[in-house]
Design a protein around this motif. Structure first.
Motif, short mmCIF file in Angstrom:
data_model
loop_
_atom_site.label_atom_id
_atom_site.label_comp_id
_atom_site.label_asym_id
_atom_site.label_seq_id
_atom_site.Cartn_x
_atom_site.Cartn_y
_atom_site.Cartn_z
N ARG A 1 123.19 62.54 -34.31
CA ARG A 1 122.07 63.47 -34.27
C ARG A 1 121.01 62.81 -33.40
N GLU A 2 120.78 63.36 -32.23
CA GLU A 2 119.87 62.80 -31.25
C GLU A 2 120.28 61.35 -30.96
N LYS A 3 119.46 60.37 -31.30
CA LYS A 3 119.82 58.97 -31.02
C LYS A 3 120.17 58.21 -32.29
N SER A 4 120.52 58.95 -33.33
CA SER A 4 120.88 58.33 -34.60
C SER A 4 122.34 58.64 -34.96
N ILE A 5 122.88 57.76 -35.78
CA ILE A 5 124.24 57.95 -36.30
C ILE A 5 124.14 58.19 -37.80
N ILE A 6 124.88 59.17 -38.29
CA ILE A 6 124.98 59.45 -39.72
C ILE A 6 126.40 59.11 -40.14
N LEU A 7 126.52 58.29 -41.17
CA LEU A 7 127.81 57.84 -41.67
C LEU A 7 127.94 58.20 -43.14
N ASN A 8 128.97 58.96 -43.49
CA ASN A 8 129.24 59.31 -44.89
C ASN A 8 130.22 58.32 -45.49
N VAL A 9 129.86 57.70 -46.62
CA VAL A 9 130.79 56.83 -47.34
C VAL A 9 130.92 57.36 -48.77
N PRO A 10 131.99 56.94 -49.48
CA PRO A 10 132.19 57.43 -50.85
C PRO A 10 131.04 57.06 -51.80
N GLY A 11 131.07 57.68 -52.98
CA GLY A 11 130.02 57.46 -53.96
C GLY A 11 130.20 56.26 -54.86
#
Length: 165
Positions: free
Chosen positions: A125-135
């Motif tokens: 998203r724009e100049k950022s990274i979003i990373l989903n990891v488990p709970g």
């Protein structure tokens, strides 16, 4: 001469959990992720807990990506009906980094076949990274560890530093 600019890349941690957001359960994964990021020289500038709700997740991610170059979410990546973190992440990202999520699942599968059930994504998203990891704290840390050393290079590329050495 002091500077208020953080030394390492900035990061934020978003815990997605109905029970944690209601105060019924203590968030263990978010603090564990924040500690792991600090150990890799990331400056954790924000943490938040939201329920498993697409709109709440989207709003938090939009705010966090304005504050940090890396946003790690923990929770909501499974197959239960309320697990909607990947859907929320996809809707606000311009592009996905499929290989990052594939690497997390591949490494996780070496420890448990259940890793294949994780639906987490990684996106830009724009100049950022979003990373989903488990709970789960263990799953969150193992997933992050599988890819964290790739992220500084990806962030440099997003900043426009595309010079090859």
């Amino acid at each position: 001469m002091s500077s208020s600019i953080p030394e390492g890349p900035t990061a934020a941690v978003l815990t997605v959990s109905d029970s944690c957001s209601r105060g019924e359960r203590t968030d263990l994964s978010g603090p564990a992720i924040a500690d792991a990021l600090r150990a890799k020289n990331f400056q954790v500038v924000a943490t938040e807990v939201v329920p498993d709700d697409v709109t709440a997740i989207q709003k938090a991610l939009a705010w966090m990506t304005s504050e940090a170059r890396l946003v790690v979410t923990t929770g909501g990546t499974g197959v239960a009906p309320r697990d909607v973190t990947p859907e929320a992440t996809r809707t606000i990202c311009e592009r996905l980094l499929e290989g990052v999520a594939e690497r997390m699942r591949a490494e996780g599968s070496k420890k448990t076949p259940l890793a294949a059930l994780s639906r987490g994504v990684c996106g830009i998203r724009e100049k950022s990274i979003i990373l989903n990891v488990p709970g789960s704290p263990r799953g969150a840390i193992e997933s992050l560890e599988a890819v964290v050393d790739l992220l500084p290079h990806a962030l440099q590329l997003l900043s426009g530093n595309t010079e090859h050495k």
